[in-house]
Enzyme design. Sequence first.
Site, mmCIF file in Angstrom:
data_model
loop_
_atom_site.group_PDB
_atom_site.id
_atom_site.type_symbol
_atom_site.label_atom_id
_atom_site.label_comp_id
_atom_site.label_asym_id
_atom_site.label_seq_id
_atom_site.Cartn_x
_atom_site.Cartn_y
_atom_site.Cartn_z
ATOM 1 C CG HIS A 169 4.095 83.093 2.542
ATOM 2 N ND1 HIS A 169 3.145 82.649 1.644
ATOM 3 C CD2 HIS A 169 3.410 83.621 3.584
ATOM 4 C CE1 HIS A 169 1.944 82.894 2.129
ATOM 5 N NE2 HIS A 169 2.080 83.492 3.306
ATOM 6 C CB CYS A 170 5.207 88.824 2.121
ATOM 7 S SG CYS A 170 5.118 90.399 3.012
#
Length: 292
Positions: free
Chosen positions: A155-156
């Site tokens: 998850h960025c």
Amino acid sequence: MDLNPFRLCSGLKFLGYFMILLVLGLIAISYDAVILLTWGPHLLDGGFKSFVSFLIVTLFHVLLVLLTWSYFMVVFRDPGSVPANWKTSPEQNVADENFVSCTYSAPDNSAGPSSSEGIEKRPALNYCSYCKNGKPPRCHHCSVCQRCVLKMDHHCIWVVNCVGARNYKFFLLFVLYTYLETMMDTLVLLPGFINFFQQAKRHSSSPGNLAITFLAFVMHISLLLSNTTSVEVHEKKNAVRWKYDLGWRKNIEQVFGTRKALWPFPLFSKEDLEQVPALRGIDFPTRSDINV
């Protein structure tokens, strides 16, 4: 009452929206330093310097368009969700404790022709207790998005999104063009660094940022060439041979598609979306010499 501490991670979503503004702000600072203050004014000088300015301004805008295009494709493209009617077959669990079959209300392709790379059987007990749903191969639950993501890499918070099967190519292009743009900014600002010290001091292309971007790019290129996600790195270390490693050419095609002309762009051809199962994030070819 059941308490899920990972729900606290969902607060990172709000941080991500600030990150989008930060990215746009860094782009604006870069544009101001390179185009408006340094090279743009020399376009009308004439002679060789004007020609060099034209090349730099043109290359800067090309990279900037590709960078922002790739960035917003990562932001807005769904990385891939597990279909609501995806489920495991309990009969297969009884017959074989190592594998289960997964069913989905799509056309049955289970009787398709065999090839040198088989389609992976689904591991047993691949079930998400949070989503109350089955999990296809390489699928993982994201504690920030509160859902399972197909072929999840990470998850960025910079893109307020997960990086998964359907937007991983766009993420790699975003990192690539960010590195190229930052390297270009550093080189073209270097001659005027003393005269424009204040602008360069506020500029994002410091040696530290350039090194971090380069390391991130190299890391993801190594993952791409071995057909591995960030989540799978530990699993791969425990395997003698990584079952998804089909050779670097096919590994790249599993992410970028088979149309090489589209590799530099955050796009997929219709044929690749239909003929490359990995791009849909449900089925993945595996090595024929490994018993999966």
